[in-house]
Design an enzyme around this catalytic site. Structure first.
Site, PDB file in Angstrom:
ATOM      1  N   CYS A 188       6.086  -7.161   7.168  1.00 20.46           N
ATOM      2  CA  CYS A 188       7.289  -6.787   7.910  1.00 20.46           C
ATOM      3  C   CYS A 188       7.626  -7.924   8.860  1.00 20.46           C
ATOM      4  O   CYS A 188       6.729  -8.506   9.465  1.00 20.46           O
ATOM      5  CB  CYS A 188       7.061  -5.497   8.696  1.00 20.46           C
ATOM      6  N   CYS A 201      -1.081   5.829  10.321  1.00 19.07           N
ATOM      7  CA  CYS A 201       0.185   5.208  10.719  1.00 19.07           C
ATOM      8  C   CYS A 201       0.002   3.820  11.289  1.00 19.07           C
ATOM      9  O   CYS A 201      -0.758   3.635  12.229  1.00 19.07           O
ATOM     10  CB  CYS A 201       0.784   6.021  11.858  1.00 19.07           C
ATOM     11  N   CYS A 256       6.454  -5.536  15.618  1.00 25.61           N
ATOM     12  CA  CYS A 256       6.214  -4.616  16.728  1.00 25.61           C
ATOM     13  C   CYS A 256       4.775  -4.850  17.184  1.00 25.61           C
ATOM     14  O   CYS A 256       3.883  -5.001  16.352  1.00 25.61           O
ATOM     15  CB  CYS A 256       6.412  -3.166  16.294  1.00 25.61           C
ATOM     16  N   GLU A 306       0.809  -1.211   0.000  1.00 27.94           N
ATOM     17  CA  GLU A 306       0.000   0.000   0.000  1.00 27.94           C
ATOM     18  C   GLU A 306       0.844   1.263   0.000  1.00 27.94           C
ATOM     19  O   GLU A 306       1.978   1.262   0.468  1.00 27.94           O
ATOM     20  CB  GLU A 306      -0.897   0.013   1.250  1.00 27.94           C
ATOM     21  N   CYS A 320       3.518   8.423   1.606  1.00 31.95           N
ATOM     22  CA  CYS A 320       4.055   7.430   2.535  1.00 31.95           C
ATOM     23  C   CYS A 320       4.263   6.136   1.728  1.00 31.95           C
ATOM     24  O   CYS A 320       3.316   5.536   1.242  1.00 31.95           O
ATOM     25  CB  CYS A 320       3.039   7.250   3.656  1.00 31.95           C
ATOM     26  N   CYS A 345       1.769  -2.727  15.825  1.00 32.73           N
ATOM     27  CA  CYS A 345       1.725  -2.400  14.394  1.00 32.73           C
ATOM     28  C   CYS A 345       0.971  -3.451  13.594  1.00 32.73           C
ATOM     29  O   CYS A 345       1.247  -4.644  13.686  1.00 32.73           O
ATOM     30  CB  CYS A 345       3.149  -2.269  13.862  1.00 32.73           C
TER      31      CYS A 345
END
Ligand code: SAH
Ligand code: SF4
Length: 413
Positions: free
Chosen positions: A136, A386, A140, A116, A129, A143
Site C-alpha cells: 500500500c 487487522c 499509515c 494475502e 477479508c 499499519c
C-alpha cells in the site's frame, strides 16, 4: 488513407496475463470480455455470445475450472476451449489456520508478487477479508501493510480469484445439475439440485492489503463479478469496502459499486490524523466527512462504519470520544463506530490502548446513541489480524518509511 505497418500507439493494459503455453486465462473477465476473446479466437458473433454466457455461469457461479466438466458445451467445443483458454486461480504459497479458526492464505501472482487473504468464521457469518493491492502506498503509521516496499494493483482476476479460491477451499460451490440443462445423464431429470444455503462464506470486506479506491476500476470490475446474480451472487449488502479516505473516488464507489462503506477515521483532530493517516494532509477531515454525508445509499438502514484504531495516549482520550460524537452529529452521519484494538507488529511505533480505556471510549460513544462495538482481534497467532498483513517481502526501517511518506505527499501536491 490507411497507415502502412503495425500501428498501435496506445498501450492498452492487459486484462489477461500472457501464459507460456499461449493460452489465455479467463479468470476475472466479464461476459463482454469473454465474448470478445471467443470472437478473436474465431467464433462467429452468435456463437460467441451464447458460449460467453455459458462460460460465465460455469466460471463464476459454479466455480468450474475444467472445460471437460462443462456439460452443456458439445464435446468438440470443450476441446476447442481447452486448447485456447484456462480458468486459473491465484497460486497458494502457504495456508495457515489460527487456534480461533481464522484462516490465512499467502498467495502469489504469475509475476511473483505476494498478497494475502483471510477468512474469519463467526457463529452467524463467515467473512473473507480481500486484498486490493500488493502493499500500500499510503503508509499509515500503525499499519504493517504500509511498510511493504513493493506496490502493485491487483487485477480483477486476482481480486475475484481470492473469493473463488476461498469457495474452493471451503467446498462451497453449488453442486448438482443446472436448471433446465440436459447434461446427458439419463437418470437425473435435469432439475436444479443445488442449494446455496448454509454457506460459511457469507460476507466480504475489502480490508486486506491495499487501498481499494487507489485501484478503483479493478476493484469495481471484480466486485461486479461477485455481485452478479449469475456470478458469485453475493448481495452488495454483504460486501463492505474500506477506505482510508480517498475523497475524490467515494461518490463513484457509491454509484458504480454500491456496497457498504467503511472509513478508516482513526483520529478526530487534524494534528493526530495528519500523523497517523498521512493521506489526511491531502484530504482533510472536513472534506472526508462531507463526502461520507454525500455517499450514495447511506441511510439509517445502511450506516457508514467508522473504523477507529485504539492507540494508547494518541487518539484514545475521553475528549477524543466526545469530539468523535460531535463530528458525526455535525455532519448528520448515519454512523456506527468500530473500535479496533491496535494489533502490534515488530517495530510498530504505537501501543494498544488499555482495555479499560477502550471500554470508556466505547461507552461515551454508545451513550450518545451511536453503536460502538469493540472488534475482537482474530487470528493474532498467525499474523492475520487487522493491519498485520504483509507478505514475506523485504522490510523497511521506520525512518525510511517516514521519508518515503513525505516524498509521496510532496508529489501529491
Ligand atoms: N486501506 C484500507 C483497507 C485496508 S486496512 C483502509 O485503510 O481502510 C483495514 C483496516 O485495518 C483499516 O481500518 C486500517 O486502518 C486497520 N488497521 C491497519 N493496521 C492496523 C493495526 N496494526 N491494528 C489494527 N487495525 C489496523
Ligand atoms: Fe494502506 Fe489501509 Fe494500511 Fe493505511 S491502513 S497503509 S491505507 S492498507
Amino acid at each position: 488513407m490507411p497507415i502502412p505497418g503495425l500501428v498501435d500507439p496506445v498501450p492498452v493494459p492487459r486484462a489477461i496475463t500472457p501464459r507460456e503455453d499461449g493460452r489465455a486465462d479467463l479468470l476475472g473477465l466479464s461476459r463482454a470480455q469473454i465474448r470478445a476473446e471467443l470472437s478473436t479466437a474465431g467464433l462467429d458473433e452468435r456463437q460467441a455470445k451464447l458460449r460467453a454466457k455459458q462460460l460465465f455461469h460455469w466460471l463464476y457461479h459454479r466455480g468450474e475450472t475444467d472445460f471437460e466438466a462443462m456439460t452443456d458445451l458439445a464435446k468438440p467445443m470443450r476441446g476447442w476451449m481447452a486448447e485456447r483458454f484456462v480458468v486459473g486461480r491465484p497460486a497458494v504459497v502457504e495456508a495457515q489456520v489460527s487456534t480461533d479458526g481464522t484462516r490465512k492464505w499467502l498467495l502469489r501472482s504469475d509475476d511473483g508478487q505476494e498478497y494475502e487473504m483471510v477468512f474469519i468464521p463467526d457463529a452467524d457469518r463467515g467473512t473473507l477479508c480481500v486484498s486490493s493491492q500488493v502493499g500500500c502506498t499510503l503508509n499509515c503509521r500503525f499499519c504493517h501493510t504500509g511498510t511493504m516496499r513493493l506496490v502493485r494493483n491487483l487485477t480483477p482476476g486476482e481480486i475475484v480469484g481470492q473469493v473463488m479460491l476461498a469457495r474452493d477451499a471451503l467446498g462451497e460451490w453449488p453442486r448438482g445439475t443446472m436448471a433446465g440443462l440436459d447434461d446427458g445423464d439419463e437418470d437425473d431429470g435435469d432439475a436444479p439440485r443445488y442449494t446455496t444455503d448454509g454457506r460459511l462464506l457469507t460476507n466480504i470486506v475489502m480490508m486486506g492489503m491495499g487501498e481499494p479506491l487507489y485501484n478503483f476500476d479493478n476493484v469495481r470490475d471484480a466486485l461486479r463479478l461477485v455481485m452478479d446474480g449469475d456470478g458469485l451472487a453475493l448481495s452488495k449488502r454483504r460486501i463492505t469496502l474500506s477506505t482510508s479516505g480517498v475523497v475524490p473516488m467515494m461518490a463513484r464507489a457509491g454509484e458504480e459499486i454500491g456496497v457498504n462503506l467503511a472509513v478508516s477515521l482513526h483520529a478526530v483532530t487534524k494534528e493526530v490524523r495528519d500523523e497517523i493517516v498521512p493521506l489526511n494532509r491531502k484530504y482533510g477531515l472536513e472534506e472526508l466527512l462531507a463526502a461520507c454525508a454525500a455517499y450514495p445509499g447511506a441511510n439509517n438502514a445502511r450506516r457508514i462504519t467508522f473504523e477507529y484504531v485504539m492507540l494508547k495516549d494518541k487518539n484514545d482520550s475521553d475528549e477524543d470520544a466526545r469530539e468523535l460524537v460531535r463530528l458525526l452529529r455535525r455532519y448528520k452521519l448515519p454512523a456506527k463506530v468500530n473500535l479496533i484494538p491496535f494489533n502490534p507488529w515488530p517495530g510498530a511505533p504505537y501501543e494498544c490502548s488499555t482495555p479499560e480505556q477502550i471500554k470508556r471510549f466505547s461507552n461515551i460513544v454508545f451513550e450518545a446513541g451511536i453503536s460502538a462495538p469493540v472488534r475482537t482481534p482474530r487470528g493474532r497467532d498467525i499474523m492475520a489480524a487487522c493491519g498485520q498483513l504483509k507478505s514475506a517481502s523485504e522490510k523497511k526501517s521506520r525512518a525510511e518509511l517516514d521519508r518515503l511518506a513525505e516524498e509521496k505527499l510532496a508529489a501529491l501536491g
